[in-house]
Design a protein around this motif. Structure first.
Motif, mmCIF file in Angstrom:
data_model
loop_
_atom_site.group_PDB
_atom_site.id
_atom_site.type_symbol
_atom_site.label_atom_id
_atom_site.label_comp_id
_atom_site.label_asym_id
_atom_site.label_seq_id
_atom_site.Cartn_x
_atom_site.Cartn_y
_atom_site.Cartn_z
ATOM 1 N N ALA A 30 -53.370 61.018 11.673
ATOM 2 C CA ALA A 30 -54.449 60.897 12.656
ATOM 3 C C ALA A 30 -55.717 61.580 12.144
ATOM 4 O O ALA A 30 -56.825 61.048 12.282
ATOM 5 C CB ALA A 30 -54.007 61.506 13.984
ATOM 6 N N TRP A 31 -55.562 62.730 11.531
ATOM 7 C CA TRP A 31 -56.708 63.455 10.986
ATOM 8 C C TRP A 31 -57.367 62.648 9.872
ATOM 9 O O TRP A 31 -58.592 62.545 9.794
ATOM 10 C CB TRP A 31 -56.236 64.812 10.465
ATOM 11 C CG TRP A 31 -57.324 65.644 9.889
ATOM 12 C CD1 TRP A 31 -58.226 66.403 10.543
ATOM 13 C CD2 TRP A 31 -57.616 65.784 8.495
ATOM 14 N NE1 TRP A 31 -59.064 67.006 9.648
ATOM 15 C CE2 TRP A 31 -58.717 66.647 8.386
ATOM 16 C CE3 TRP A 31 -57.040 65.264 7.338
ATOM 17 C CZ2 TRP A 31 -59.251 66.996 7.155
ATOM 18 C CZ3 TRP A 31 -57.576 65.618 6.114
ATOM 19 C CH2 TRP A 31 -58.676 66.476 6.033
ATOM 20 N N ALA A 32 -56.570 62.044 8.996
ATOM 21 C CA ALA A 32 -57.102 61.253 7.885
ATOM 22 C C ALA A 32 -57.849 60.020 8.402
ATOM 23 O O ALA A 32 -58.910 59.663 7.887
ATOM 24 C CB ALA A 32 -55.968 60.840 6.952
ATOM 25 N N VAL A 33 -57.305 59.371 9.439
ATOM 26 C CA VAL A 33 -57.969 58.199 10.005
ATOM 27 C C VAL A 33 -59.305 58.590 10.614
ATOM 28 O O VAL A 33 -60.327 57.910 10.427
ATOM 29 C CB VAL A 33 -57.055 57.509 11.049
ATOM 30 C CG1 VAL A 33 -57.819 56.490 11.873
ATOM 31 C CG2 VAL A 33 -55.868 56.857 10.351
ATOM 32 N N CYS A 53 -61.203 61.178 9.811
ATOM 33 C CA CYS A 53 -62.135 61.524 8.723
ATOM 34 C C CYS A 53 -62.675 60.271 8.049
ATOM 35 O O CYS A 53 -63.875 60.181 7.769
ATOM 36 C CB CYS A 53 -61.438 62.405 7.690
ATOM 37 S SG CYS A 53 -61.173 64.079 8.269
ATOM 38 N N ALA A 54 -61.817 59.310 7.779
ATOM 39 C CA ALA A 54 -62.263 58.067 7.141
ATOM 40 C C ALA A 54 -63.233 57.319 8.043
ATOM 41 O O ALA A 54 -64.251 56.780 7.567
ATOM 42 C CB ALA A 54 -61.052 57.192 6.807
ATOM 43 N N ALA A 55 -62.960 57.297 9.338
ATOM 44 C CA ALA A 55 -63.866 56.626 10.275
ATOM 45 C C ALA A 55 -65.218 57.331 10.303
ATOM 46 O O ALA A 55 -66.277 56.683 10.313
ATOM 47 C CB ALA A 55 -63.252 56.593 11.667
ATOM 48 N N GLY A 56 -65.214 58.646 10.313
ATOM 49 C CA GLY A 56 -66.463 59.413 10.308
ATOM 50 C C GLY A 56 -67.271 59.177 9.050
ATOM 51 O O GLY A 56 -68.496 59.008 9.101
ATOM 52 N N LEU A 57 -66.616 59.144 7.906
ATOM 53 C CA LEU A 57 -67.315 58.873 6.644
ATOM 54 C C LEU A 57 -67.883 57.453 6.623
ATOM 55 O O LEU A 57 -68.999 57.228 6.144
ATOM 56 C CB LEU A 57 -66.371 59.074 5.463
ATOM 57 C CG LEU A 57 -66.007 60.522 5.148
ATOM 58 C CD1 LEU A 57 -64.933 60.567 4.064
ATOM 59 C CD2 LEU A 57 -67.229 61.294 4.709
ATOM 60 N N GLY A 58 -67.121 56.507 7.152
ATOM 61 C CA GLY A 58 -67.611 55.127 7.202
ATOM 62 C C GLY A 58 -68.825 54.979 8.097
ATOM 63 O O GLY A 58 -69.805 54.311 7.747
ATOM 64 N N VAL A 59 -68.795 55.614 9.252
ATOM 65 C CA VAL A 59 -69.933 55.553 10.176
ATOM 66 C C VAL A 59 -71.150 56.240 9.566
ATOM 67 O O VAL A 59 -72.276 55.733 9.652
ATOM 68 C CB VAL A 59 -69.565 56.177 11.538
ATOM 69 C CG1 VAL A 59 -70.780 56.359 12.408
ATOM 70 C CG2 VAL A 59 -68.530 55.312 12.247
ATOM 71 N N THR A 60 -70.953 57.371 8.936
ATOM 72 C CA THR A 60 -72.059 58.094 8.299
ATOM 73 C C THR A 60 -72.691 57.257 7.192
ATOM 74 O O THR A 60 -73.918 57.164 7.094
ATOM 75 C CB THR A 60 -71.567 59.433 7.721
ATOM 76 O OG1 THR A 60 -71.009 60.205 8.780
ATOM 77 C CG2 THR A 60 -72.690 60.201 7.063
ATOM 78 N N ALA A 61 -71.873 56.634 6.370
ATOM 79 C CA ALA A 61 -72.399 55.783 5.296
ATOM 80 C C ALA A 61 -73.168 54.602 5.881
ATOM 81 O O ALA A 61 -74.230 54.222 5.368
ATOM 82 C CB ALA A 61 -71.268 55.291 4.408
ATOM 83 N N GLY A 62 -72.648 54.028 6.953
ATOM 84 C CA GLY A 62 -73.342 52.913 7.592
ATOM 85 C C GLY A 62 -74.678 53.317 8.164
ATOM 86 O O GLY A 62 -75.674 52.594 8.031
ATOM 87 N N LEU A 63 -74.745 54.473 8.797
ATOM 88 C CA LEU A 63 -76.006 54.952 9.352
ATOM 89 C C LEU A 63 -77.016 55.272 8.261
ATOM 90 O O LEU A 63 -78.205 54.964 8.393
ATOM 91 C CB LEU A 63 -75.775 56.185 10.226
ATOM 92 C CG LEU A 63 -75.095 55.931 11.570
ATOM 93 C CD1 LEU A 63 -74.775 57.249 12.248
ATOM 94 C CD2 LEU A 63 -75.970 55.074 12.457
#
Length: 96
Positions: A15-18, A20-30
């Motif tokens: 759950a923690w890894a998912v 973190c990956a979602a946060g990194l993806g959103v940050t890269a998109g922004l």
């Protein structure tokens, strides 16, 4: 009172890894969306436009004389509403 749901250590790590990956993806998109958009042109006050025109004339004159630099000062008090510092930096950014 109901008992809390127990999760294994693997489930917590997954759950923690998912997250973190979602946060990194959103940050890269922004970051990609904010840098790829066209820059809006700033409105320049008449006083700042006059100062920029004067500096352009001085810069052209010094280039003809063989020099490469002009020192310019804003005519208004620092911190005032019509401080031209940002407009000067934006206009001459490519001439550094």
């Amino acid at each position: 009172m109901p008992e809390p749901i127990r999760m294994s250590r693997r489930a917590w790590v997954a759950a923690w890894a998912v997250l973190c990956a979602a946060g990194l993806g959103v940050t890269a998109g922004l970051n990609a969306s904010s840098s790829s958009g066209p820059q809006t042109e700033m409105r320049v006050s008449a006083e700042c436009a006059e100062l920029i025109a004067d500096l352009e004339k001085q810069l052209a004159k010094t280039h003809q004389e063989g020099n490469d630099a002009v020192l310019g000062f804003s005519r208004v008090q620092v911190g005032a509403e019509n401080d031209c510092r940002d407009e000067l930096r934006e206009h001459f950014r490519g001439d550094q």
